[in-house]
Design an enzyme around this catalytic site. Sequence first.
Site, PDB file in Angstrom:
ATOM      1  N   LYS A   1       0.700  -1.096  -0.092  1.00  0.00           N
ATOM      2  CA  LYS A   1      -0.007  -0.016   0.127  1.00  0.00           C
ATOM      3  C   LYS A   1       0.817   1.301   0.004  1.00  0.00           C
ATOM      4  O   LYS A   1       2.093   1.174   0.060  1.00  0.00           O
ATOM      5  CB  LYS A   1      -0.852   0.076   1.248  1.00  0.00           C
ATOM      6  CG  LYS A   1      -1.754  -1.360   1.389  1.00  0.00           C
ATOM      7  CD  LYS A   1      -2.785  -1.641   0.180  1.00  0.00           C
ATOM      8  CE  LYS A   1      -3.313  -2.991   0.450  1.00  0.00           C
ATOM      9  NZ  LYS A   1      -4.551  -3.364   0.135  1.00  0.00           N
TER      10      LYS A   1
HETATM   11  C1  PLP Z   1      -5.497  -4.813   0.652  1.00  0.00           C
HETATM   12  C2  PLP Z   1      -6.795  -4.640   0.950  1.00  0.00           C
HETATM   13  C3  PLP Z   1      -7.740  -4.773   1.864  1.00  0.00           C
HETATM   14  C4  PLP Z   1      -7.028  -5.652   3.011  1.00  0.00           C
HETATM   15  O1  PLP Z   1      -5.912  -4.928   3.531  1.00  0.00           O
HETATM   16  P1  PLP Z   1      -5.217  -5.847   4.852  1.00  0.00           P
HETATM   17  O2  PLP Z   1      -4.397  -4.668   5.580  1.00  0.00           O
HETATM   18  O3  PLP Z   1      -4.216  -6.517   3.985  1.00  0.00           O
HETATM   19  O4  PLP Z   1      -6.304  -6.578   5.632  1.00  0.00           O
HETATM   20  C5  PLP Z   1      -8.772  -4.608   1.810  1.00  0.00           C
HETATM   21  N1  PLP Z   1      -9.437  -4.098   0.902  1.00  0.00           N
HETATM   22  C6  PLP Z   1      -8.886  -3.658  -0.034  1.00  0.00           C
HETATM   23  C7  PLP Z   1      -9.729  -3.159  -1.417  1.00  0.00           C
HETATM   24  C8  PLP Z   1      -7.506  -3.909  -0.410  1.00  0.00           C
HETATM   25  O5  PLP Z   1      -6.764  -3.579  -1.525  1.00  0.00           O
END
Ligand code: PLP
Length: 401
Positions: A199
Amino acid sequence: MLRDMKSQASRRRVSAQKPYLTFGAPDIGKEEIGAVTSVLRSSWLGTGPKTHDFEHLVGKYTGAQAACALNSATAALHLSLVGLGIGAGDEVITTPLTFCASANAIIHAGATPVFVDVERDSMNIDPTKIEKAITKKTKAILPVHMAGRPCNMEAIKKLARKHKLFVIEDAAHALGASYKGKKIGSLSDATCFSFYVTKNIITGEGGMITTNDKQFADRVRILSLHGMSKDAWKRYSASGYSHYEVVVPGFKYNLTDLASAIGIEQMKKISRFNARRKKIWDIYSKAFKDLPVVLPAPIPADIEHARHLYTLLIDEKTTGLSRDAFMQALHERGVGSGVHFRPVHLHAYYREHFGYKEGDFPHAEYIGERTVSIPFSSALTDREVSRVIKAVREVIEEHHG
Ligand SMILES: *Cc1c(COP(=O)(O)O)cnc(C)c1O
């Protein structure tokens, strides 16, 4: 043996010159490494002062009244739903064009996900189709800011007010985005961020809920740590030990200080990260504009896009090769890529459990079959950006007749 070592060394040399480029590389500097080391030396690794500071930074940055750090966005989505009292017998409206976690979390809470198709251009949930999906059981709308592009929050909030629904935003892609002058994170009942390794900012694993409702934030805090009335950090305060009460059977979703220490350093750099993303975005858009692919839709003036993913739509008919063949050809050139996303409703569990099938959400399916995310990160150097451009252009020019 010696030859093995030699070839290993030469492989490493090659890979040092041309490292494999992943679609979302973390941007880690010596500050993060120093911060983790100092937490390790402090011997308080769990949830404590660093997590408190990290929450404060994200709260301030987004303009939300409160922020609760958790160990993932999945946990954040789950606790948002549970904390708002959503459970068995309830329905939550969301998009099929998302990571499975958005819909899985609804199921974890005991509720039922109800999908509404996306707009072809923005790739976000289509607000004009939401009302038809609202029933007496609907309790919340859970929009996802796909690739970092804010959803039409005005329309979504208007529907929510009219039908007395909560809005829980999946902003895993959207830290830094804003909608009509307001940062994502300050707009609705709960906004869920992710600090997973790919992210815009990362803590390894990590997430956060931002909200303007302090009572909800208190509930989330208790739910995130076994349902205990006081967290460990406060139990061992200067005034001595104090007992805790379990007030609800909570979860184990707290973020560690080890992770938060990384998050604090990342938050100090977020403006620089997002400016770098914008720069690379513009370079890509210019470099690919003559190619027979669909680029991300133009960004309206009243939103700030968090530019989390740079996606191309590869249509075999116009591009000359399939999306999967395109990904394979990039891979062979040392360039990784990702698919965001194959629509959730077509995954086995969702087909089998809810009876979803192909054709149910044509726009999400259209995008899911064609979309590819190319390497995109603030950590990319100019040279690496050029390598990506060269690889993309070569692959397409080779196939496009
Ligand atoms: C990465 C992601 C998540 C989950 O995030 P985590 O921190 O890995 O649990 C949820 N929704 C979207 C759209 C994502 O891209």
